[in-house]
Design a protein around this motif. Sequence first.
Motif, PDB file in Angstrom:
ATOM      1  N   GLU A  97       0.815  -1.221   0.000  1.00  0.00           N
ATOM      2  CA  GLU A  97       0.000   0.000   0.000  1.00  0.00           C
ATOM      3  C   GLU A  97       0.845   1.266   0.000  1.00  0.00           C
ATOM      4  N   ARG A  98       2.085   1.157   0.421  1.00  0.00           N
ATOM      5  CA  ARG A  98       2.946   2.350   0.460  1.00  0.00           C
ATOM      6  C   ARG A  98       3.187   2.920  -0.931  1.00  0.00           C
ATOM      7  N   LEU A  99       3.016   2.086  -1.953  1.00  0.00           N
ATOM      8  CA  LEU A  99       3.212   2.570  -3.322  1.00  0.00           C
ATOM      9  C   LEU A  99       2.225   3.680  -3.676  1.00  0.00           C
ATOM     10  N   ASN A 100       1.075   3.718  -3.001  1.00  0.00           N
ATOM     11  CA  ASN A 100       0.088   4.760  -3.306  1.00  0.00           C
ATOM     12  C   ASN A 100       0.634   6.156  -3.056  1.00  0.00           C
ATOM     13  N   SER A 101       1.453   6.311  -2.046  1.00  0.00           N
ATOM     14  CA  SER A 101       2.023   7.629  -1.747  1.00  0.00           C
ATOM     15  C   SER A 101       3.420   7.820  -2.337  1.00  0.00           C
ATOM     16  N   LEU A 102       4.105   6.716  -2.612  1.00  0.00           N
ATOM     17  CA  LEU A 102       5.468   6.817  -3.118  1.00  0.00           C
ATOM     18  C   LEU A 102       5.544   7.146  -4.600  1.00  0.00           C
ATOM     19  N   LEU A 103       4.536   6.700  -5.357  1.00  0.00           N
ATOM     20  CA  LEU A 103       4.597   6.878  -6.807  1.00  0.00           C
ATOM     21  C   LEU A 103       3.932   8.178  -7.220  1.00  0.00           C
ATOM     22  N   ALA A 104       4.733   9.061  -7.792  1.00  0.00           N
ATOM     23  CA  ALA A 104       4.203  10.355  -8.229  1.00  0.00           C
ATOM     24  C   ALA A 104       3.219  10.190  -9.373  1.00  0.00           C
ATOM     25  N   SER A 105       3.292   9.051 -10.080  1.00  0.00           N
ATOM     26  CA  SER A 105       2.433   8.829 -11.241  1.00  0.00           C
ATOM     27  C   SER A 105       1.080   8.242 -10.861  1.00  0.00           C
ATOM     28  N   HIS A 106       0.783   8.195  -9.556  1.00  0.00           N
ATOM     29  CA  HIS A 106      -0.472   7.596  -9.106  1.00  0.00           C
ATOM     30  C   HIS A 106      -1.671   8.252  -9.808  1.00  0.00           C
ATOM     31  N   ARG A 135      -4.909   1.594  -7.449  1.00  0.00           N
ATOM     32  CA  ARG A 135      -4.873   1.597  -5.986  1.00  0.00           C
ATOM     33  C   ARG A 135      -4.130   0.350  -5.526  1.00  0.00           C
ATOM     34  N   HIS A 136      -2.961   0.553  -4.958  1.00  0.00           N
ATOM     35  CA  HIS A 136      -2.159  -0.573  -4.497  1.00  0.00           C
ATOM     36  C   HIS A 136      -2.686  -1.067  -3.156  1.00  0.00           C
ATOM     37  N   ARG A 137      -2.724  -2.398  -3.005  1.00  0.00           N
ATOM     38  CA  ARG A 137      -3.250  -3.010  -1.786  1.00  0.00           C
ATOM     39  C   ARG A 137      -2.300  -4.096  -1.289  1.00  0.00           C
TER      40      ARG A 137
END
Length: 214
Positions: free
Chosen positions: A151-160, A165-167
């Motif tokens: 889930e941390r990828l949701n805030s780490l990736l600027a291209s979100h 939505r990573h889970r």
Amino acid sequence: MSHNKEALAFASSAQYWDDRYRLQGNSGAGSYGRLAAFKAEVLNHFVDAHAVQSVMEFGCGDGNQLSLARYPRYIGYDVAEHALARCRARFADDASKTFFPAQSWQGETAELVLSLDVIYHLVEDAVFELYMTTLFAAAERYVVIYASNDERLNSLLASHVKHVRHRKFTDWIVANIAAPWQLKGFVPNRYPFDRRDQTQTSFADFYLFSKGNQ
């Protein structure tokens, strides 16, 4: 490939993907090039090694990934009718493959059930939970999931973007899918995510689940 931005305004996961295929978009970079070849290598080896005779996939997309597969029998489901139409046309001469709308699933099963680059596109909780429940209900022996699990990828990736939505889906499986399902294998991506080359790398890995001691 460019898309009409207004037509691709996000309302729901299902609507987004049908619009994307309707406007001649494709299943994304993960279904092409070296990422597709890597996925096919892992899956074809798994099918061969375990003598799998039937494969079902929820989220078959445009069929490009499937074109690299060696499955004795295949049933593909998708929420996007325009994707299904492409698959039916592409594999019209292959009687071993059939395709159906996701909402038409009524308990059909296969030895192996696949989810490839789908889970992180299910942004709605209810859609995600129904999808996950269906994966394991449809599987007789194995479930193979290829997805991100952080889930941390949701805030780490600027291209979100809104359709991602990573889970931590393995936590959901532990809490909601009863035994005898167990995580039996993990295959890390050969081309781990690099924000400098997002079309040839991926944040997805393989998670291999087995029913009982198979």
